[in-house]
Design an enzyme around this catalytic site. Structure first.
Site, PDB file in Angstrom:
ATOM      1  N   ASP A  16      26.888  71.233  48.318  1.00  0.00           N
ATOM      2  CA  ASP A  16      27.861  70.347  47.669  1.00  0.00           C
ATOM      3  C   ASP A  16      29.193  70.365  48.422  1.00  0.00           C
ATOM      4  OD1 ASP A  16      28.684  68.537  45.775  1.00  0.00           O
ATOM      5  OD2 ASP A  16      29.292  70.052  44.322  1.00  0.00           O
ATOM      6  N   HIS A  33      28.283  63.351  54.502  1.00  0.00           N
ATOM      7  CA  HIS A  33      26.832  63.557  54.382  1.00  0.00           C
ATOM      8  C   HIS A  33      26.210  63.749  55.766  1.00  0.00           C
ATOM      9  CE1 HIS A  33      27.225  62.788  50.198  1.00  0.00           C
ATOM     10  NE2 HIS A  33      27.441  61.489  50.307  1.00  0.00           N
ATOM     11  N   LEU A 127       9.505  79.295  58.810  1.00  0.00           N
ATOM     12  CA  LEU A 127      10.193  79.084  57.530  1.00  0.00           C
ATOM     13  C   LEU A 127       9.679  77.820  56.822  1.00  0.00           C
ATOM     14  CD1 LEU A 127      13.906  79.482  56.788  1.00  0.00           C
ATOM     15  CD2 LEU A 127      12.981  77.177  56.630  1.00  0.00           C
TER      16      LEU A 127
HETATM   17  C1  IPE Z   1      24.422  68.431  43.125  1.00  0.00           C
HETATM   18  O1  IPE Z   1      25.675  67.976  43.506  1.00  0.00           O
HETATM   19  C2  IPE Z   1      23.376  67.663  43.843  1.00  0.00           C
HETATM   20  C3  IPE Z   1      23.294  67.860  45.288  1.00  0.00           C
HETATM   21  C4  IPE Z   1      24.012  68.671  45.999  1.00  0.00           C
HETATM   22  C5  IPE Z   1      22.302  67.059  45.928  1.00  0.00           C
HETATM   23  P1  IPE Z   1      26.476  66.904  42.651  1.00  0.00           P
HETATM   24  O2  IPE Z   1      27.741  66.668  43.366  1.00  0.00           O
HETATM   25  O3  IPE Z   1      25.623  65.722  42.388  1.00  0.00           O
HETATM   26  O4  IPE Z   1      26.698  67.690  41.288  1.00  0.00           O
HETATM   27  P2  IPE Z   1      27.732  67.406  40.111  1.00  0.00           P
HETATM   28  O5  IPE Z   1      27.612  65.948  39.759  1.00  0.00           O
HETATM   29  O6  IPE Z   1      29.095  67.724  40.638  1.00  0.00           O
HETATM   30  O7  IPE Z   1      27.325  68.331  39.028  1.00  0.00           O
HETATM   31  C1  IPE Z   2      26.718  66.806  47.996  1.00  0.00           C
HETATM   32  O1  IPE Z   2      27.995  66.427  48.311  1.00  0.00           O
HETATM   33  C2  IPE Z   2      25.691  65.882  48.583  1.00  0.00           C
HETATM   34  C3  IPE Z   2      25.027  65.019  47.595  1.00  0.00           C
HETATM   35  C4  IPE Z   2      25.161  65.089  46.314  1.00  0.00           C
HETATM   36  C5  IPE Z   2      24.147  64.021  48.138  1.00  0.00           C
HETATM   37  P1  IPE Z   2      28.816  65.463  47.375  1.00  0.00           P
HETATM   38  O2  IPE Z   2      28.602  64.055  47.832  1.00  0.00           O
HETATM   39  O3  IPE Z   2      28.505  65.705  45.955  1.00  0.00           O
HETATM   40  O4  IPE Z   2      30.303  65.886  47.707  1.00  0.00           O
HETATM   41  P2  IPE Z   2      31.495  66.035  46.699  1.00  0.00           P
HETATM   42  O5  IPE Z   2      31.054  66.989  45.622  1.00  0.00           O
HETATM   43  O6  IPE Z   2      31.784  64.669  46.157  1.00  0.00           O
HETATM   44  O7  IPE Z   2      32.602  66.569  47.532  1.00  0.00           O
HETATM   45 MG    MG Z   3      29.315  66.949  44.544  1.00  0.00          MG
END
Ligand code: IPE
Ligand code: IPE
Ligand code: MG
Length: 238
Positions: A16, A33, A127
């Protein structure tokens, strides 16, 4: 008896913070991403070097469809590009790729890319990388029940062991360690059933910045944990 495993056999990661990483650089979220994919590929090699057998990464949740359409389509496109760019290398490194998640509602192109990645790496003995894509812990449990019923299991035949064998992670032991980057301290519908006794490490590091040193810090924290699985502390048992 408590054996302290120095290295987790199965590491799960909620990757995240990509969006915030990009925002800090005044870039569109997509670039976060993109950088996140490169971070993951680097980290796979380090996990192998550390002796981790299973790495399960949360790449797209069942709820991530709620994001703006351009971000969702950007993520889908990125997967196809990433498979094209990295599959040969990962296959050569002995990585076995397994996709966990609902493939029904992704595009044919994406489904083909996932199928190709799995087919090419099926017999690899290094892995095991499980990519949770269009994955939700609740989806996984509901689908496991549906599959068990479709197989004709009676109510009495539904046990923890039998239901586990219908989960998307049936090929892996339960995770020993979960790392979540990005500063949030929540599960966000990741491996709900499987994480009953998983140790957790939360890091403020944004995922694209996560590196070997950050991984090693988490592994050191894990090595210092005392896992009890409901038992009394080993010192008290003596
Ligand atoms: C969790 O992250 C999902 C992934 C990393 C793929 P999110 O950014 O979607 O989670 P929330 O919405 O902050 O809980
Ligand atoms: C996690 O990073 C990746 C996915 C959920 C696909 P985020 O896109 O949630 O990044 P933040 O949390 O907004 O910084
Ligand atoms: Mg996020």
């Amino acid at each position: 008896m408590q054996a302290v495993a120095a290295v987790p056999r199965h590491l799960a990661i909620v990757m995240d913070g990509n969006g915030r990483w990009a925002k800090k650089r005044h870039l569109p979220r997509f670039f976060g991403h993109k950088a996140g994919v490169d971070t993951l590929v680097k980290l796979i090699g380090t996990c192998q070097a550390r002796g981790i057998e299973h790495l399960t990464v949360y790449a797209f949740s069942s709820e991530n469809w709620r994001r703006p359409e351009d971000e969702v389509s950007g993520l889908m496109g990125l997967v196809i590009v990433a498979v094209t760019k990295y599959l040969t290398k990962l296959a050569r490194d002995g990585v076995r790729i397994v996709i966990i998640g609902d493939r029904e509602s992704v595009s044919d192109r994406l489904r083909r890319a996932w199928n190709e990645a799995e087919a090419l790496t099926r017999d690899n003995k290094g892995l095991t990388l499980s990519v949770a894509f269009n994955y939700g812990g609740r989806w996984d449990i509901v689908r496991a029940c549906q599959r068990a019923m479709a197989d004709g299991l009676s109510a009495g035949q539904i046990t923890e062991a039998s239901l586990s064998s219908y989960l998307a992670t049936a090929h892996a032991p339960d995770p020993d360690l979960l790392i979540r980057t990005g500063g949030e301290m929540r599960i966000s519908n990741f491996l709900l059933w499987q994480m009953a006794y998983t140790e957790m490490v939360f890091s403020d590091c944004l995922w694209p910045d996560f590196n070997d040193a950050a991984l090693d810090a988490a592994l050191t924290a894990f090595a210092g944990r005392e896992r009890r699985f409901g038992d009394v502390a080993p010192a008290a048992a003596r």
